[in-house]
Design an enzyme around this catalytic site. Structure first.
Site, short mmCIF file in Angstrom:
data_model
loop_
_atom_site.label_atom_id
_atom_site.label_comp_id
_atom_site.label_asym_id
_atom_site.label_seq_id
_atom_site.Cartn_x
_atom_site.Cartn_y
_atom_site.Cartn_z
N TYR A 164 4.42 6.43 -5.96
CA TYR A 164 4.43 5.21 -5.15
C TYR A 164 3.81 4.04 -5.94
O TYR A 164 4.10 2.88 -5.67
CB TYR A 164 3.69 5.45 -3.83
CG TYR A 164 4.05 4.45 -2.76
CD1 TYR A 164 5.38 4.24 -2.39
CD2 TYR A 164 3.08 3.72 -2.10
CE1 TYR A 164 5.72 3.33 -1.41
CE2 TYR A 164 3.40 2.81 -1.10
CZ TYR A 164 4.73 2.62 -0.77
OH TYR A 164 5.06 1.72 0.22
N LYS A 171 0.54 -2.23 -0.28
CA LYS A 171 0.59 -1.88 1.15
C LYS A 171 -0.82 -1.76 1.75
O LYS A 171 -1.03 -2.05 2.94
CB LYS A 171 1.35 -0.57 1.34
CG LYS A 171 2.85 -0.67 1.08
CD LYS A 171 3.56 -1.55 2.09
CE LYS A 171 5.07 -1.44 1.94
NZ LYS A 171 5.80 -2.30 2.91
#
Length: 263
Positions: A164, A171
């Protein structure tokens, strides 16, 4: 996966005005949210990224009977502001605004965080996080009777998810922004949430390295034993926009079949 009883759910959002940012195609999380909003009675404003994206989004907007359909590239000066100017002119107010936009340059997304470029990090943060803050600022004066703001996050904001990479810290910043906005806007009865779906087959997710492996592992590990779909996410966002959730704000709400509870 069983389908919701729409007759039982009724018209929980009847007459509400909802803006949905980030539909790219029929597989988009944003489309699932817009579809549920409409099914529950909301009027829709839908955006598309640019003229290249328009042919993929316009049929969906027509299918949903969107009364406002406008371009919005948050990286282009003035486009987000133009969306809200149109809403103010045609609707005079807004009840729901959903942000489902994220981007990072491919090299920065697929490489290690430690190798990410300053420019790539800046672009990812601006489009994926700061544009939500800008959206909140523009929505505030239109939500005179209160409202709900929502952004899409992912479990990689809270825990390390291999591959990720850069989007994890981005995020995480988005989820923190949600909490601060919830605090700042709460006195106006504007509630703010991050919604964190489990892995979904979307165009954005396809840019992640070894995403098919992540999907397979998620199916095996989730207590429910199934992947969620875009309608599952839509139903959760719709709940958060109703009076049933009137005392909830500042949360990161997981829609992942329980995957996030597993070690």
């Amino acid at each position: 996966m069983s389908q919701p009883d729409w007759d039982l759910l009724g018209a929980a959002l009847k007459g509400r005005k909802a803006l949905v940012l980030g539909i790219a195609n029929e597989h988009s999380i944003a489309y699932g949210c817009a579809r549920v909003f409409r099914r529950l009675g909301a009027d829709l404003a839908i955006t598309y990224l640019n003229e290249k994206a328009r042919p993929h989004v316009e049929p969906l907007a027509q299918e949903l009977g969107a009364s406002i359909f406008v371009p919005c590239d948050v990286s282009r000066e003035g486009e987000l502001e133009a969306v809200f100017a149109r809403i103010g002119k045609e609707w005079g107010g807004l009840d729901i605004a959903l942000h489902s936009i994220a981007f990072a340059p491919k090299d920065d997304l697929q490489g290690r965080l430690v190798d990410s470029s300053a420019e790539g990090f800046k672009v990812a943060m601006d489009i994926s996080c700061h544009s939500f803050i800008r959206m909140a600022k523009l929505a505030e004066p239109l939500m005179t009777g209160g409202g709900t703001l929502m952004a899409m996050s992912y479990h990689g904001a809270d825990k390390v998810v291999p591959n990720y990479n850069l989007m994890g810290p981005v995020k995480a910043a988005l989820e923190s922004a949600v909490r601060y906005l919830a605090y700042e806007l709460g006195h106006r009865d504007i509630r703010v949430h991050a919604v964190s779906p489990g892995p979904l087959k979307t165009r954005a997710a396809s840019g992640l390295k070894d995403f098919d492996v992540l999907l397979s592992e998620a199916t095996q590990r989730a207590p429910i034993g199934e992947l969620v779909d875009i309608d599952d996410v839509g139903l959760t966002t719709a709940f958060l926009a109703t009076p049933f959730a009137r005392r909830l704000t500042g949360m990161t709400v997981y829609v992942d079949g329980g995957l996030s509870i597993m070690a």
